[in-house]
Write a protein that holds these residues in place. Structure first.
Motif, short mmCIF file in Angstrom:
data_model
loop_
_atom_site.label_atom_id
_atom_site.label_comp_id
_atom_site.label_asym_id
_atom_site.label_seq_id
_atom_site.Cartn_x
_atom_site.Cartn_y
_atom_site.Cartn_z
N ASN A 71 70.40 -40.64 13.93
CA ASN A 71 71.72 -40.34 14.46
C ASN A 71 71.98 -38.84 14.56
O ASN A 71 72.63 -38.37 15.50
N LEU A 72 71.47 -38.06 13.61
CA LEU A 72 71.59 -36.60 13.68
C LEU A 72 70.86 -36.07 14.92
O LEU A 72 71.39 -35.24 15.66
N ILE A 73 69.66 -36.56 15.12
CA ILE A 73 68.87 -36.12 16.28
C ILE A 73 69.55 -36.56 17.57
O ILE A 73 69.62 -35.80 18.54
N ALA A 74 70.09 -37.77 17.59
CA ALA A 74 70.81 -38.24 18.77
C ALA A 74 72.05 -37.39 19.05
O ALA A 74 72.40 -37.16 20.21
N ALA A 75 72.70 -36.92 17.99
CA ALA A 75 73.88 -36.05 18.19
C ALA A 75 73.50 -34.79 18.96
O ALA A 75 74.29 -34.29 19.77
N VAL A 76 72.29 -34.30 18.76
CA VAL A 76 71.81 -33.12 19.48
C VAL A 76 71.37 -33.50 20.89
O VAL A 76 71.78 -32.89 21.87
N ARG A 77 70.56 -34.52 20.98
CA ARG A 77 69.93 -34.86 22.27
C ARG A 77 70.85 -35.58 23.24
O ARG A 77 70.66 -35.48 24.45
N GLN A 78 71.82 -36.32 22.74
CA GLN A 78 72.64 -37.15 23.63
C GLN A 78 74.07 -36.63 23.76
O GLN A 78 74.95 -37.37 24.18
N ARG A 79 74.29 -35.39 23.44
CA ARG A 79 75.64 -34.83 23.54
C ARG A 79 75.97 -34.56 25.01
O ARG A 79 75.06 -34.45 25.84
N PRO A 80 77.26 -34.46 25.33
CA PRO A 80 77.63 -34.12 26.70
C PRO A 80 77.03 -32.77 27.11
O PRO A 80 76.85 -31.88 26.27
N GLU A 81 76.75 -32.63 28.37
CA GLU A 81 76.10 -31.42 28.88
C GLU A 81 76.89 -30.14 28.58
O GLU A 81 76.30 -29.09 28.35
N ASP A 82 78.21 -30.25 28.57
CA ASP A 82 79.03 -29.06 28.36
C ASP A 82 79.35 -28.79 26.88
O ASP A 82 80.11 -27.89 26.56
N GLN A 83 78.74 -29.54 25.99
CA GLN A 83 79.00 -29.38 24.56
C GLN A 83 77.82 -28.69 23.89
O GLN A 83 76.67 -29.05 24.12
N GLY A 84 78.12 -27.70 23.06
CA GLY A 84 77.08 -27.00 22.33
C GLY A 84 76.54 -27.83 21.17
O GLY A 84 77.17 -28.79 20.72
N VAL A 85 75.39 -27.43 20.66
CA VAL A 85 74.74 -28.13 19.56
C VAL A 85 75.61 -28.10 18.30
O VAL A 85 75.78 -29.12 17.63
N VAL A 86 76.15 -26.93 17.97
CA VAL A 86 76.96 -26.82 16.75
C VAL A 86 78.19 -27.72 16.84
O VAL A 86 78.53 -28.41 15.87
N GLU A 87 78.83 -27.75 18.00
CA GLU A 87 80.02 -28.60 18.15
C GLU A 87 79.64 -30.09 18.05
O GLU A 87 80.37 -30.88 17.45
N ALA A 88 78.52 -30.46 18.62
CA ALA A 88 78.07 -31.85 18.53
C ALA A 88 77.78 -32.23 17.08
O ALA A 88 78.16 -33.33 16.63
N LEU A 89 77.18 -31.33 16.32
CA LEU A 89 76.90 -31.61 14.92
C LEU A 89 78.18 -31.62 14.10
O LEU A 89 78.32 -32.41 13.16
N ARG A 90 79.14 -30.79 14.47
CA ARG A 90 80.46 -30.82 13.80
C ARG A 90 81.09 -32.20 13.98
O ARG A 90 81.56 -32.81 13.01
N GLU A 91 81.11 -32.69 15.20
CA GLU A 91 81.69 -34.02 15.47
C GLU A 91 80.96 -35.10 14.68
O GLU A 91 81.60 -36.00 14.13
#
Length: 187
Positions: A71-91
């Motif tokens: 799920n952590l890896i999916a948060a990075v790879r499957q995040r919306p295109e306009d969302q940064g990695v740090v913000e996706a991991l925050r969510e």
């Protein structure tokens, strides 16, 4: 998404019954006072069945480890295109870590892990493995070498957030402050 078949549902139910029985017994008696046989009996399965689902006693405590890493890896790879990695991991952390802190067994679980050297060591090995996988996913996303130190540092910082915020008065605020630091740097 395909619905799992009967066999997969039964396997998942057995795995969950084993993890639930183990945690209940560990919290009641203490980790060292519970045997593999005790856990198998409490879940009404054989020890052979237990070992088909878990490699050892420590793994029963951290039963969601593989899902969490995926799920952590999916948060990075499957995040919306306009969302940064740090913000996706925050969510991801806000959605998964904060609900755990409100669970009725959270304090007991934390005391169990903190008070059991074998569980502390296992947990550290597990988190190190997660950091390596997450760091590699962040590096792949950034288009840099898989061993990029900044990507692996970010992964370690994110994975340390539960430990840093454990037992604190306002974990949500603390998680937000840590991610603000990761996103904007020290001021």
């Amino acid at each position: 998404m395909e619905t799992p078949g009967r066999r997969e549902r039964k396997k998942a139910a057995t795995r969950q019954a084993l993890a639930d029985a183990a945690l209940k017994l560990f919290l009641e008696r203490g980790y060292d006072q519970v045997s593999i046989r005790d856990i198998a009996e409490a879940a009404d399965v054989s020890t052979t069945t237990l070992f088909k689902h878990f490699p050892g006693k420590e793994a029963l405590v951290f039963d969601e480890s593989e899902d969490r890493e995926a799920n952590l890896i999916a948060a990075v790879r499957q995040r919306p295109e306009d969302q940064g990695v740090v913000e996706a991991l925050r969510e991801y952390v806000l959605a998964t870590w904060l609900p755990l802190t409100a669970h009725p067994q959270y304090a007991g679980f934390t005391a169990l892990v903190s008070g059991t050297p074998a569980l502390q060591e296992y947990g550290e090995r597990m988190w190190t493995r997660h950091a390596k996988s997450l760091g590699a996913a962040i590096a792949e996303d950034a288009g840099v070498d898989s061993d990029d130190i900044a990507c692996h540092a970010l992964a370690r910082f994110v994975l340390d957030i539960p430990a840093l915020t454990r037992g604190r008065q306002d974990p949500r605020n603390d998680v937000e402050r840590i991610f603000d630091l990761l996103e904007r740097g020290w001021r």
